[in-house]
Design an enzyme around this catalytic site. Structure first.
Site, mmCIF file in Angstrom:
data_model
loop_
_atom_site.group_PDB
_atom_site.id
_atom_site.type_symbol
_atom_site.label_atom_id
_atom_site.label_comp_id
_atom_site.label_asym_id
_atom_site.label_seq_id
_atom_site.Cartn_x
_atom_site.Cartn_y
_atom_site.Cartn_z
ATOM 1 N N LYS A 22 41.205 45.932 30.300
ATOM 2 C CA LYS A 22 39.936 45.358 30.804
ATOM 3 C C LYS A 22 39.563 46.609 31.873
ATOM 4 O O LYS A 22 38.392 47.130 31.847
ATOM 5 C CB LYS A 22 40.060 44.458 31.597
ATOM 6 C CG LYS A 22 38.756 43.997 32.359
ATOM 7 C CD LYS A 22 39.136 42.476 32.942
ATOM 8 C CE LYS A 22 39.595 42.479 34.170
ATOM 9 N NZ LYS A 22 39.097 42.847 35.402
ATOM 10 N N ASN A 23 40.670 46.702 32.794
ATOM 11 C CA ASN A 23 40.349 47.998 33.982
ATOM 12 C C ASN A 23 40.058 49.486 33.873
ATOM 13 O O ASN A 23 39.956 50.087 34.483
ATOM 14 C CB ASN A 23 41.532 47.532 35.168
ATOM 15 C CG ASN A 23 40.934 46.213 35.800
ATOM 16 O OD1 ASN A 23 40.090 45.470 35.439
ATOM 17 N ND2 ASN A 23 42.311 45.864 36.389
ATOM 18 N N ARG A 399 37.633 36.278 31.412
ATOM 19 C CA ARG A 399 37.193 37.482 31.933
ATOM 20 C C ARG A 399 38.064 38.645 31.744
ATOM 21 O O ARG A 399 37.765 39.800 31.391
ATOM 22 C CB ARG A 399 36.951 37.524 33.447
ATOM 23 C CG ARG A 399 35.791 36.582 33.779
ATOM 24 C CD ARG A 399 35.539 36.802 35.369
ATOM 25 N NE ARG A 399 35.619 38.044 35.805
ATOM 26 C CZ ARG A 399 36.433 38.799 36.810
ATOM 27 N NH1 ARG A 399 36.806 37.982 37.623
ATOM 28 N NH2 ARG A 399 36.320 40.019 37.133
HETATM 29 C C1 EPZ Z 1 40.462 47.473 40.729
HETATM 30 O O1 EPZ Z 1 39.625 46.850 41.673
HETATM 31 C C2 EPZ Z 1 40.779 46.539 39.949
HETATM 32 N N1 EPZ Z 1 39.373 46.154 39.100
HETATM 33 C C3 EPZ Z 1 41.357 45.248 40.392
HETATM 34 O O2 EPZ Z 1 41.620 44.306 39.321
HETATM 35 C C4 EPZ Z 1 42.606 45.499 41.101
HETATM 36 O O3 EPZ Z 1 43.385 44.301 41.778
HETATM 37 C C5 EPZ Z 1 42.450 46.731 42.191
HETATM 38 O O4 EPZ Z 1 41.748 47.780 41.397
HETATM 39 C C6 EPZ Z 1 43.514 47.105 42.913
HETATM 40 O O5 EPZ Z 1 44.528 47.686 41.892
HETATM 41 C C7 EPZ Z 1 38.972 46.962 38.488
HETATM 42 O O6 EPZ Z 1 39.498 47.943 38.088
HETATM 43 C C8 EPZ Z 1 37.730 46.446 37.490
HETATM 44 P P1 EPZ Z 1 40.126 48.759 44.928
HETATM 45 P P2 EPZ Z 1 38.820 47.589 43.064
HETATM 46 O O7 EPZ Z 1 38.945 49.357 45.331
HETATM 47 O O8 EPZ Z 1 38.424 48.963 42.352
HETATM 48 C C9 EPZ Z 1 39.548 47.894 49.726
HETATM 49 C C10 EPZ Z 1 41.863 42.224 38.121
HETATM 50 O O9 EPZ Z 1 42.438 41.188 38.360
HETATM 51 N N2 EPZ Z 1 38.391 48.920 49.719
HETATM 52 O O10 EPZ Z 1 41.363 49.683 44.868
HETATM 53 O O11 EPZ Z 1 37.789 46.870 43.256
HETATM 54 C C11 EPZ Z 1 39.643 46.572 48.817
HETATM 55 O O12 EPZ Z 1 38.755 45.765 49.927
HETATM 56 C C12 EPZ Z 1 41.264 43.025 39.363
HETATM 57 O O13 EPZ Z 1 41.712 42.623 37.110
HETATM 58 C C13 EPZ Z 1 37.590 49.092 50.800
HETATM 59 O O14 EPZ Z 1 37.865 48.580 51.800
HETATM 60 O O15 EPZ Z 1 39.927 47.617 44.121
HETATM 61 C C14 EPZ Z 1 40.800 46.180 48.647
HETATM 62 O O16 EPZ Z 1 41.353 45.588 49.880
HETATM 63 C C15 EPZ Z 1 41.230 42.112 40.452
HETATM 64 N N3 EPZ Z 1 36.523 49.749 50.587
HETATM 65 C C16 EPZ Z 1 41.671 47.611 48.697
HETATM 66 O O17 EPZ Z 1 40.575 48.696 49.183
HETATM 67 C C17 EPZ Z 1 35.986 50.362 49.400
HETATM 68 O O18 EPZ Z 1 35.129 51.103 49.381
HETATM 69 C C18 EPZ Z 1 41.814 48.009 47.350
HETATM 70 O O19 EPZ Z 1 40.589 47.921 46.458
HETATM 71 C C19 EPZ Z 1 36.987 50.071 48.145
HETATM 72 C C20 EPZ Z 1 38.084 49.383 48.482
#
Ligand code: EPZ
Length: 426
Positions: A22-23, A399
């Site tokens: 999915k990701n 999902r």
């Molecule tokens: C991706 O989410 C995945 N989703 C998530 O999977 C996964 O948990 C996550 O990466 C971490 O590996 C998809 O790929 C669709 P991040 P993403 O940006 O990209 C903070 C699942 O269950 N952050 O790596 O949204 C954020 O708040 C889902 O399949 C900022 O502060 O995650 C988090 O604490 C859940 N500012 C951390 O970084 C930003 O601009 C990591 O988030 C971006 C992120």
């Protein structure tokens, strides 16, 4: 609202074929917007999130068709660069259309994604990077309005992410492919799904080096063409089913996957006493007796993935001793804890740390899924529990897990999808 009726105790054993990730599918679908000629994407999982993103891209006037697990996309009929709140709020990764729209068409208007159950999940890094690429970014009435500089092309730059962000890295790599000049990105995410995206972009004609490392260099090109590409296997789905074997003294063979995608998870499984054997495209987990306790800290790849935290916690609940888990990525990713405790688990949470004292067995109970990965931890726990459990709000699981009942039944789980608001078909 659909529920799962699960009758334990099952020994989770058998073979299961793993779907496309999915990701990976979500950023790959967004990246198709870049291509001036048609693209074919194979091994796309049939999931709610994929349907939502296809609907969103179709809403721009782009011709996107999904036949089984194959998606074809022809961008020649694109009519607008708009992603509405109604769709974005149901699937946060919709923000990934911002990069390709801005890069190819010089403008985009995309709803800010809301937060979600596991955290506020801001997108400040995405916007900061687009600004560094020369875009003019404003946020008005909950929408991000982005415009490329005069002339319509982003300008290559050097940018360092303040923290490792998977979506941020993906959005910005996509945008940089068509920028004027070279972009150097530091502190990039190295997840296998980021690698898969970069590999497809290269197949489309992008010039990217440092793939799979934290420093990536993208040399902008004038245009990108369509390609025929296949989505990488889902490492989280793989780990979720293997975890079921560890919880029930089972024996699970996952096929159409790749052990190199989830080494940190397999190492933890071995630490817990599982016998792990692997081939190029398969992984087997055999378990005799109770799991041993472990300590886990979630980290960006190649550390232990946060998306496996809830599933490993369910295994720790049955371990012969005390385990600790530290969740370092999201601020609110322990909502499965009270639900696991309803099933008899002994867990204490203190800030980002969970202390899990192993119990002999789960008891059945009605529980509620709170987010995608939590829902799978509850399913496995209910299958390991003696008696009948009902899991509510299973739209979460739809999902991210393709054909989930069929796959679980194939592994020996007694599971039925019911809807208490509809008469139960005998
Ligand atoms: C991706 O989410 C995945 N989703 C998530 O999977 C996964 O948990 C996550 O990466 C971490 O590996 C998809 O790929 C669709 P991040 P993403 O940006 O990209 C903070 C699942 O269950 N952050 O790596 O949204 C954020 O708040 C889902 O399949 C900022 O502060 O995650 C988090 O604490 C859940 N500012 C951390 O970084 C930003 O601009 C990591 O988030 C971006 C992120």
């Amino acid at each position: 609202m659909d529920q799962f009726l699960i009758t334990g105790r099952s020994r989770i054993a058998g073979e299961v074929s793993i779907s496309g990730a999915k990701n990976a599918a979500l950023p790959l679908l967004a990246a198709m917007i870049l291509a001036e000629t048609p693209t074919t994407l194979r091994n796309v999982p049939s999931l709610q999130d994929v349907r939502t993103l296809i609907k969103l891209i179709s809403g721009m006037g782009i011709d996107v068709q999904k036949e089984g697990n194959t998606v074809t996309c022809d961008t020649s009929s694109i009519a607008n660069y708009f992603a509405p709140y109604e769709l974005v709020k149901t699937m946060r990764a919709s923000i990934l259309v911002l990069g390709p729209l801005l890069a190819r068409f010089g403008e985009a208007e995309v709803s800010l994604p809301g937060g979600c159950a596991i955290g506020s999940r801001p997108v400040d890094q995405h916007l900061k990077a687009f600004a560094a690429l020369g875009a003019h970014i404003t946020v008005e009435n909950g929408y991000v309005k982005a415009k490329a500089p005069k002339g319509g092309r982003l300008i290559g730059c050097e940018f360092t992410f303040d923290m490792v962000t998977v979506g941020g890295t993906e959005n910005v790599i996509i945008a940089a492919t068509l920028a004027k000049g070279t972009t150097v990105l530091e502190n990039c995410a190295r997840e296998p799904e980021v690698v898969d995206l970069a590999n497809m972009l290269v197949a489309m004609g992008a010039k990217i080096s440092g793939i799979g490392t934290s420093i990536m260099t993208i040399e902008g090109v004038d245009s990108l063409k369509g390609c025929d590409y296949s989505v990488v296997a889902d490492r989280i789905e793989t780990g979720s089913y293997l975890a079921g074997a560890l919880m029930t003294g089972g024996d699970v063979l996952t096929k159409n996957t790749n052990p190199n995608l989830l080494h940190p998870v397999l190492k933890k499984f071995e630490e817990m006493g599982a016998i792990i054997t692997t081939g190029d495209d398969w992984i087997r987990a055999q378990m005799h007796g109770r799991p041993k306790p472990v300590d886990i800290r979630t980290q960006p790849h190649p550390g232990f993935p946060t998306d496996m935290q809830a599933q490993l916690m369910a295994v720790c609940c049955l371990a012969d001793g005390t385990s600790t888990i530290i969740e370092n990525i999201f601020e609110n990713r322990y909502m499965h804890v009270p639900e696991l405790k309803r099933l008899g688990a002994n867990i204490k949470v203190d800030g980002h740390t969970a202390i899990i004292r192993g119990v002999d067995s789960f008891n059945s109970a009605p529980v509620m899924a709170t987010d995608l990965r939590a829902s799978m931890s509850l399913v496995m726990a209910a299958a390991a529990a003696e008696g009948q459990s009902v899991i509510d709000r299973i739209y979460h699981i739809d999902r991210g897990y393709e054909n989930v009942e069929e796959k679980l039944r194939g592994l020996g789980v007694t599971i039925e999808r019911i809807n208490p608001n509809k008469p139960h078909k005998p």
